[in-house]
Scaffold this motif. Structure first.
Motif, PDB file in Angstrom:
ATOM      1  N   ARG A 254       0.825  -1.204   0.000  1.00  0.00           N
ATOM      2  CA  ARG A 254       0.000   0.000   0.000  1.00  0.00           C
ATOM      3  C   ARG A 254       0.860   1.256   0.000  1.00  0.00           C
ATOM      4  N   SER A 255       0.437   2.222  -0.787  1.00  0.00           N
ATOM      5  CA  SER A 255       1.110   3.521  -0.812  1.00  0.00           C
ATOM      6  C   SER A 255       0.621   4.334   0.384  1.00  0.00           C
ATOM      7  N   PRO A 256       1.517   5.022   1.081  1.00  0.00           N
ATOM      8  CA  PRO A 256       1.072   5.833   2.216  1.00  0.00           C
ATOM      9  C   PRO A 256       0.299   7.083   1.784  1.00  0.00           C
ATOM     10  N   ASN A 257       0.379   7.430   0.505  1.00  0.00           N
ATOM     11  CA  ASN A 257      -0.280   8.630  -0.005  1.00  0.00           C
ATOM     12  C   ASN A 257      -1.297   8.221  -1.066  1.00  0.00           C
ATOM     13  N   ALA A 258      -2.567   8.495  -0.816  1.00  0.00           N
ATOM     14  CA  ALA A 258      -3.624   8.104  -1.747  1.00  0.00           C
ATOM     15  C   ALA A 258      -3.573   8.891  -3.053  1.00  0.00           C
ATOM     16  N   ASN A 259      -2.799   9.974  -3.094  1.00  0.00           N
ATOM     17  CA  ASN A 259      -2.752  10.823  -4.289  1.00  0.00           C
ATOM     18  C   ASN A 259      -1.543  10.568  -5.174  1.00  0.00           C
ATOM     19  N   SER A 260      -0.750   9.571  -4.846  1.00  0.00           N
ATOM     20  CA  SER A 260       0.392   9.233  -5.694  1.00  0.00           C
ATOM     21  C   SER A 260       0.663   7.732  -5.568  1.00  0.00           C
ATOM     22  N   THR A 261       1.344   7.203  -6.557  1.00  0.00           N
ATOM     23  CA  THR A 261       1.666   5.774  -6.537  1.00  0.00           C
ATOM     24  C   THR A 261       3.146   5.582  -6.252  1.00  0.00           C
ATOM     25  N   LEU A 262       3.463   4.431  -5.711  1.00  0.00           N
ATOM     26  CA  LEU A 262       4.846   4.009  -5.560  1.00  0.00           C
ATOM     27  C   LEU A 262       5.311   3.486  -6.914  1.00  0.00           C
ATOM     28  N   ASP A 263       6.587   3.184  -7.030  1.00  0.00           N
ATOM     29  CA  ASP A 263       7.083   2.565  -8.260  1.00  0.00           C
ATOM     30  C   ASP A 263       6.374   1.240  -8.480  1.00  0.00           C
ATOM     31  N   PHE A 264       6.033   0.951  -9.723  1.00  0.00           N
ATOM     32  CA  PHE A 264       5.401  -0.321 -10.056  1.00  0.00           C
ATOM     33  C   PHE A 264       6.480  -1.386 -10.210  1.00  0.00           C
ATOM     34  N   LYS A 265       6.205  -2.577  -9.716  1.00  0.00           N
ATOM     35  CA  LYS A 265       7.100  -3.721  -9.896  1.00  0.00           C
ATOM     36  C   LYS A 265       6.838  -4.280 -11.290  1.00  0.00           C
ATOM     37  N   HIS A 266       7.817  -4.161 -12.160  1.00  0.00           N
ATOM     38  CA  HIS A 266       7.566  -4.565 -13.550  1.00  0.00           C
ATOM     39  C   HIS A 266       7.355  -6.067 -13.686  1.00  0.00           C
ATOM     40  N   GLY A 267       7.825  -6.860 -12.724  1.00  0.00           N
ATOM     41  CA  GLY A 267       7.584  -8.304 -12.768  1.00  0.00           C
ATOM     42  C   GLY A 267       6.108  -8.655 -12.703  1.00  0.00           C
ATOM     43  N   ALA A 268       5.306  -7.766 -12.103  1.00  0.00           N
ATOM     44  CA  ALA A 268       3.858  -8.012 -12.015  1.00  0.00           C
ATOM     45  C   ALA A 268       3.208  -8.068 -13.389  1.00  0.00           C
ATOM     46  N   PHE A 269       3.856  -7.487 -14.388  1.00  0.00           N
ATOM     47  CA  PHE A 269       3.275  -7.428 -15.728  1.00  0.00           C
ATOM     48  C   PHE A 269       3.607  -8.663 -16.572  1.00  0.00           C
ATOM     49  N   LYS A 270       4.421  -9.540 -16.012  1.00  0.00           N
ATOM     50  CA  LYS A 270       4.682 -10.810 -16.704  1.00  0.00           C
ATOM     51  C   LYS A 270       3.394 -11.636 -16.781  1.00  0.00           C
ATOM     52  N   ILE A 271       2.518 -11.430 -15.820  1.00  0.00           N
ATOM     53  CA  ILE A 271       1.237 -12.144 -15.800  1.00  0.00           C
ATOM     54  C   ILE A 271       0.418 -11.774 -17.034  1.00  0.00           C
ATOM     55  N   ALA A 272       0.329 -10.483 -17.326  1.00  0.00           N
ATOM     56  CA  ALA A 272      -0.441 -10.037 -18.494  1.00  0.00           C
ATOM     57  C   ALA A 272       0.194 -10.550 -19.782  1.00  0.00           C
ATOM     58  N   LEU A 273       1.507 -10.517 -19.843  1.00  0.00           N
ATOM     59  CA  LEU A 273       2.197 -10.971 -21.047  1.00  0.00           C
ATOM     60  C   LEU A 273       2.020 -12.472 -21.262  1.00  0.00           C
ATOM     61  N   ARG A 274       2.060 -13.242 -20.178  1.00  0.00           N
ATOM     62  CA  ARG A 274       1.932 -14.697 -20.300  1.00  0.00           C
ATOM     63  C   ARG A 274       0.488 -15.156 -20.506  1.00  0.00           C
ATOM     64  N   SER A 275      -0.454 -14.405 -19.962  1.00  0.00           N
ATOM     65  CA  SER A 275      -1.858 -14.815 -20.105  1.00  0.00           C
ATOM     66  C   SER A 275      -2.418 -14.472 -21.481  1.00  0.00           C
ATOM     67  N   GLU A 276      -1.786 -13.493 -22.148  1.00  0.00           N
ATOM     68  CA  GLU A 276      -2.210 -13.068 -23.486  1.00  0.00           C
ATOM     69  C   GLU A 276      -3.650 -12.551 -23.500  1.00  0.00           C
ATOM     70  N   ARG A 277      -4.051 -11.940 -22.410  1.00  0.00           N
ATOM     71  CA  ARG A 277      -5.399 -11.377 -22.282  1.00  0.00           C
ATOM     72  C   ARG A 277      -5.312  -9.870 -22.034  1.00  0.00           C
ATOM     73  N   PRO A 278      -6.420  -9.153 -22.166  1.00  0.00           N
ATOM     74  CA  PRO A 278      -6.386  -7.695 -21.984  1.00  0.00           C
ATOM     75  C   PRO A 278      -5.997  -7.266 -20.563  1.00  0.00           C
ATOM     76  N   ILE A 279      -5.479  -6.070 -20.485  1.00  0.00           N
ATOM     77  CA  ILE A 279      -5.206  -5.400 -19.208  1.00  0.00           C
ATOM     78  C   ILE A 279      -6.248  -4.302 -19.039  1.00  0.00           C
ATOM     79  N   VAL A 280      -6.845  -4.228 -17.854  1.00  0.00           N
ATOM     80  CA  VAL A 280      -7.766  -3.137 -17.534  1.00  0.00           C
ATOM     81  C   VAL A 280      -7.149  -2.331 -16.390  1.00  0.00           C
ATOM     82  N   PRO A 281      -6.608  -1.135 -16.677  1.00  0.00           N
ATOM     83  CA  PRO A 281      -6.108  -0.281 -15.594  1.00  0.00           C
ATOM     84  C   PRO A 281      -7.283   0.359 -14.849  1.00  0.00           C
ATOM     85  N   ILE A 282      -7.193   0.369 -13.533  1.00  0.00           N
ATOM     86  CA  ILE A 282      -8.212   1.028 -12.703  1.00  0.00           C
ATOM     87  C   ILE A 282      -7.498   1.971 -11.742  1.00  0.00           C
ATOM     88  N   THR A 283      -7.988   3.207 -11.681  1.00  0.00           N
ATOM     89  CA  THR A 283      -7.482   4.173 -10.709  1.00  0.00           C
ATOM     90  C   THR A 283      -8.507   4.291  -9.592  1.00  0.00           C
TER      91      THR A 283
END
Length: 191
Positions: free
Chosen positions: A107-136
């Motif tokens: 969790r980010s301590p500040n609701a108005n900004s994000t921490l750095d994203f872990k790029h390894g988390a995106f291996k899931i999207a690449l391997r699943s070959e399915r759409p990504i839905v970003p939600i803010t």
């Protein structure tokens, strides 16, 4: 049930952007323990589950029931288990689950900004070959006190990124693109 009776007002912007077919990854910012329940509550007609860290699964109600709903636990200090968890999440997405991933990793301590994203988390999207839905997840800015509860939340559902649009990207590039999309709505005032 607690969200329903809490009096919290949750507004959704862009619900029409959700894919018709289930089986996609949701990447969202994360600043509160209630983020996942809010997403699950408002996307009730989708089979939504999540990838969560070991600590979350140590909470009795979560640890006991979350795996039955498709949630997957990751031990970040155990590379072998982490690889198995990622395989399971990819399998869940391919089998029709919409898996929520918080790419900040905590969790980010500040609701108005994000921490750095872990790029390894995106291996899931690449391997699943399915759409990504970003939600803010947007919360109003106000002074925090220990007793104050969030009463208003806006979920901004962005247009999905289709696999054909990101299949040639590296996970770090994809991570940066999704972070820009999510951050773009954090500082806007939504009415």
């Amino acid at each position: 049930i607690p969200i329903h009776f809490s009096g919290m007002r949750i507004k959704i912007v862009g619900k029409e952007n959700l894919p018709q077919d289930t089986g996609f990854t949701i990447y969202a910012n994360h600043s509160s323990w209630i983020d996942l329940p809010i997403i699950m509550y408002k996307l009730y007609n989708y089979p939504v589950a999540a990838l969560g860290k070991e600590k979350a699964f140590q909470i009795f109600a979560i640890g006991r029931f979350a795996p039955k709903f498709g949630c997957v636990m990751i031990h970040r200090q155990n590379p072998r288990q982490s690889a198995e968890a990622i395989k399971q999440v990819v399998s869940n997405v391919k089998n029709g689950f919409s898996m929520v991933i918080f790419p900040e990793g905590t969790r980010s301590p500040n609701a108005n900004s994000t921490l750095d994203f872990k790029h390894g988390a995106f291996k899931i999207a690449l391997r699943s070959e399915r759409p990504i839905v970003p939600i803010t997840i947007v919360r109003p800015v106000k002074k925090k006190s220990k007793l104050s509860l969030v009463k208003r939340v806006t979920l901004v559902i962005h247009k999905p990124l289709l696999y054909d649009d990101f299949k040639t990207m590296k996970s770090i590039e994809l991570s940066q693109q999704v972070k820009e999309i999510i951050d773009g709505s954090l500082n806007k005032t939504l009415k």
